[in-house]
Every structure is written in structure tokens, then in C-alpha cells.
Write a protein that holds these residues in place. Sequence first.
Motif, PDB file in Angstrom:
ATOM      1  N   VAL A 302       0.828  -1.200   0.000  1.00  0.00           N
ATOM      2  CA  VAL A 302       0.000   0.000   0.000  1.00  0.00           C
ATOM      3  C   VAL A 302       0.865   1.254   0.000  1.00  0.00           C
ATOM      4  CG1 VAL A 302      -1.882   1.214   1.158  1.00  0.00           C
ATOM      5  CG2 VAL A 302      -1.773  -1.285   1.240  1.00  0.00           C
ATOM      6  N   ALA A 303       0.472   2.217  -0.817  1.00  0.00           N
ATOM      7  CA  ALA A 303       1.254   3.441  -0.976  1.00  0.00           C
ATOM      8  C   ALA A 303       1.094   4.370   0.219  1.00  0.00           C
ATOM      9  CB  ALA A 303       0.824   4.164  -2.252  1.00  0.00           C
ATOM     10  N   THR A 304       2.100   5.177   0.443  1.00  0.00           N
ATOM     11  CA  THR A 304       2.003   6.289   1.383  1.00  0.00           C
ATOM     12  C   THR A 304       1.292   7.429   0.667  1.00  0.00           C
ATOM     13  OG1 THR A 304       4.078   5.670   2.457  1.00  0.00           O
ATOM     14  CG2 THR A 304       3.319   7.939   2.758  1.00  0.00           C
ATOM     15  N   PRO A 305       0.306   8.072   1.282  1.00  0.00           N
ATOM     16  CA  PRO A 305      -0.419   9.160   0.598  1.00  0.00           C
ATOM     17  C   PRO A 305       0.533  10.221   0.051  1.00  0.00           C
ATOM     18  CG  PRO A 305      -1.555   8.574   2.620  1.00  0.00           C
ATOM     19  CD  PRO A 305      -0.258   7.812   2.631  1.00  0.00           C
ATOM     20  N   LEU A 306       0.251  10.675  -1.163  1.00  0.00           N
ATOM     21  CA  LEU A 306       1.071  11.670  -1.837  1.00  0.00           C
ATOM     22  C   LEU A 306       0.356  13.012  -1.882  1.00  0.00           C
ATOM     23  CD1 LEU A 306       2.158   9.569  -4.960  1.00  0.00           C
ATOM     24  CD2 LEU A 306       3.547  10.044  -2.936  1.00  0.00           C
ATOM     25  N   SER A 307       1.110  14.080  -1.889  1.00  0.00           N
ATOM     26  CA  SER A 307       0.537  15.394  -2.168  1.00  0.00           C
ATOM     27  C   SER A 307       0.223  15.462  -3.658  1.00  0.00           C
ATOM     28  CB  SER A 307       1.526  16.495  -1.791  1.00  0.00           C
ATOM     29  OG  SER A 307       2.659  16.459  -2.667  1.00  0.00           O
ATOM     30  N   VAL A 308      -0.520  16.468  -4.066  1.00  0.00           N
ATOM     31  CA  VAL A 308      -0.835  16.632  -5.489  1.00  0.00           C
ATOM     32  C   VAL A 308       0.444  16.797  -6.305  1.00  0.00           C
ATOM     33  CG1 VAL A 308      -1.912  18.169  -7.176  1.00  0.00           C
ATOM     34  CG2 VAL A 308      -3.148  17.542  -5.099  1.00  0.00           C
ATOM     35  N   ALA A 309       1.367  17.596  -5.803  1.00  0.00           N
ATOM     36  CA  ALA A 309       2.629  17.828  -6.518  1.00  0.00           C
ATOM     37  C   ALA A 309       3.454  16.553  -6.603  1.00  0.00           C
ATOM     38  CB  ALA A 309       3.430  18.923  -5.822  1.00  0.00           C
ATOM     39  N   ASP A 310       3.532  15.800  -5.508  1.00  0.00           N
ATOM     40  CA  ASP A 310       4.295  14.552  -5.512  1.00  0.00           C
ATOM     41  C   ASP A 310       3.652  13.515  -6.441  1.00  0.00           C
ATOM     42  OD1 ASP A 310       6.213  15.493  -3.802  1.00  0.00           O
ATOM     43  OD2 ASP A 310       5.313  14.615  -2.000  1.00  0.00           O
ATOM     44  N   ALA A 311       2.319  13.493  -6.499  1.00  0.00           N
ATOM     45  CA  ALA A 311       1.615  12.572  -7.393  1.00  0.00           C
ATOM     46  C   ALA A 311       1.958  12.887  -8.852  1.00  0.00           C
ATOM     47  CB  ALA A 311       0.112  12.662  -7.168  1.00  0.00           C
ATOM     48  N   ALA A 312       2.040  14.173  -9.181  1.00  0.00           N
ATOM     49  CA  ALA A 312       2.392  14.580 -10.549  1.00  0.00           C
ATOM     50  C   ALA A 312       3.801  14.120 -10.905  1.00  0.00           C
ATOM     51  CB  ALA A 312       2.277  16.096 -10.686  1.00  0.00           C
ATOM     52  N   ARG A 313       4.739  14.295  -9.978  1.00  0.00           N
ATOM     53  CA  ARG A 313       6.123  13.871 -10.232  1.00  0.00           C
ATOM     54  C   ARG A 313       6.214  12.348 -10.354  1.00  0.00           C
ATOM     55  NH1 ARG A 313       7.353  18.514  -6.974  1.00  0.00           N
ATOM     56  NH2 ARG A 313       7.021  17.344  -5.041  1.00  0.00           N
ATOM     57  N   GLU A 314       5.477  11.627  -9.513  1.00  0.00           N
ATOM     58  CA  GLU A 314       5.498  10.173  -9.554  1.00  0.00           C
ATOM     59  C   GLU A 314       4.938   9.659 -10.877  1.00  0.00           C
ATOM     60  OE1 GLU A 314       6.264   6.312  -8.322  1.00  0.00           O
ATOM     61  OE2 GLU A 314       6.887   8.216  -7.423  1.00  0.00           O
ATOM     62  N   TYR A 315       3.883  10.276 -11.360  1.00  0.00           N
ATOM     63  CA  TYR A 315       3.262   9.855 -12.623  1.00  0.00           C
ATOM     64  C   TYR A 315       4.214  10.090 -13.793  1.00  0.00           C
ATOM     65  CZ  TYR A 315      -0.405   9.214 -16.143  1.00  0.00           C
ATOM     66  OH  TYR A 315      -1.154   8.769 -17.200  1.00  0.00           O
TER      67      TYR A 315
END
Length: 334
Positions: A302-315
Amino acid sequence: MHRKNFPRRAFVLLAGLCLAGTSAIAQTYPSKQVNLMVPYPAGGLSDVIARIVEKPLTKALGQQVIIENLGGVSGALAAQRVLAAPADGHLVFQGSPNELILAPLANAAVKFKSEDFRLVQMIGVAPITIHARRGLPANNVDELVALAKKSAAAGKPLTYGSVGYGSFYHVLGAHFAQTIGAEMTHVPYKGAAPLLQDMGADLVDISVLVTGLQSVGLVDQGRLKFLGTLAPAGKVEAPFLKAYPSINDSKSVKGFAYNIWTGYLVKKDTPEPVVQALNKALATVLADPVVRIELEKQGLMVATPLSVADAAREYESQTASFRTIAKAIKLEAQ
């Protein structure tokens, strides 16, 4: 002087109206039912994950969340359905590299790009295992390699199933065949559930497929068998797979370690306040101990919750990584 100041005053007024509109969107979302679009038929791991998330997300959003299943075109059909809907966050895509990154690269009929979506929240990473029909005369990876080479030499190549042309599981099956130097025949399906059903009936030889409790149950019932996981050598990615060795611990195959992530995405032009609200709600869901336990039971890391900015970088990072994989095995649109 009054005329010279007019453009500036108009700009300030327009900016104020935009801010007011943004605030209104943030306060009213969601204003109606939210649908989770699952890109495969009911019964597969994607569907199971959505059903774990459904009720907690309903509570977090304060609006009813409903699951919608739509299989086809390696999951791209559901992705296109999301892109055709308004960018208001009321239709959320449960996606993975299968539908978003690989399908557009492999299928010329898929017109969207991964950049047409934005990742709101990562949910987790799932293990992958080589599934085999119960009657296949091979019980481990080394025996499978020997059988595949023998069958190909006799002009009767083994079959491998996937959830569609260009899916990650098609890519991995083709990559496995290339790695061992044995021709194998691809058999595409609309989802894992119908594929596993046919494998249980001895109609498809193997599949390199994401693994959850459904697959484990079929193995426990004697309807399927696992020949090996795709974990790194000496590593176990899910507790229920500890009895099975990694393909990388075999004599025949090395450096064949893969898994796959899943997360929730929306159209790229979805208003920022909506993305922020959905990101926050999904973070709340991921922080729920009951949700985490249920997802872990399915084999997810299970993932650790990401911020919106971190989600964009991860994608962005994941898109680049999977495009590299596709290029390595010469996956091209057909």
C-alpha cells in the motif's frame, strides 16, 4: 487617467471572479454521485481494490461513490470513456500502466496519451506471478522453459494469456518468450477474470499476471498453479506468495523482476480545487487501518499518501519508466 486604468481594473475584477469561481468549485465538489471507472470486468483484482475503496471514499467525500466496470482494448475503452466525460472529478479512473501508458504505444486505435490524465493518488503496488493451467506438464520455471522450447521446436508453441494487446501482461509474456528464446502464442482477453476462468478450464497454458487472493484461491482449489513470482531473487513481495520461488531464483531466467502500480486519475484539465479535494479524500482512505489491511490481504504494497505535486512527479517518473520497458522489447503500435 480613467481610461488608462480600465484594463488593469478589468483584470483585477476578472481575477477576483476567477478566484470566486475556484472557491465555489472547492466548496461544492462533489455535487453529485462519483463513479470509479474500473477498466476491466467485475471479479478481477482491479475490481476488488475498487470495492475496498468504495465505501470509505463515500464517507470521505460525503457523496455516494459507485463502481462502473468497462472492459476492452486493454482497458483503454474505459480510459477513453473518462476522457469523453466532463472534467469535473465526478468520473474517476482507477488506472495503471496497462491502460494509460502501454495501450497507446501498442495500439494505433488508442488515440489518447498518458499525459491526458493526471494522477491524483497512488493506491499501491501489486506482485506478479507466472500462472499455469493445472494440466501443464511443468511445475517450476526451469521445467516451463524446457517445455516451451520443446513445444516451439515441434511447431506447437505454448499459449500465454493477457488482459489485452499492449497490456503490461502481454508485454511481459512476449518479453519472457524472447528471453528464453521460444515462440509462444498470445491470447488476449478483456480482463483477468475471464482469462483465469479459461485457464481453470485448461484452455490457456500460462499467463504472467498480477496476483491477488482470487488467484491464490484458484491455486488452493487445484484449478491453477503458480510456477514462480516476478519478485527480485530471494525476495517475497506478498505473504501469501512466500511458498513460491522467484523466477529469478531459477537456473533459466535472471533479471526478470517486475511489479505494477495502480492509482486514481482524472482528466488533466480537471480544476485544481477538485483535484485537491479528491487527493485529500483518497489520502484519508489510505490512512484508514481497515482499508490498508484489506488491500494488503490482496497482496498490495500500500502506498504512502502523496501530495498533489508529488503525485504529478510520480506519474511523470512512472510514464518514463514504462515507456523504456516498452522500447526495450520493441513494442510498437499495430
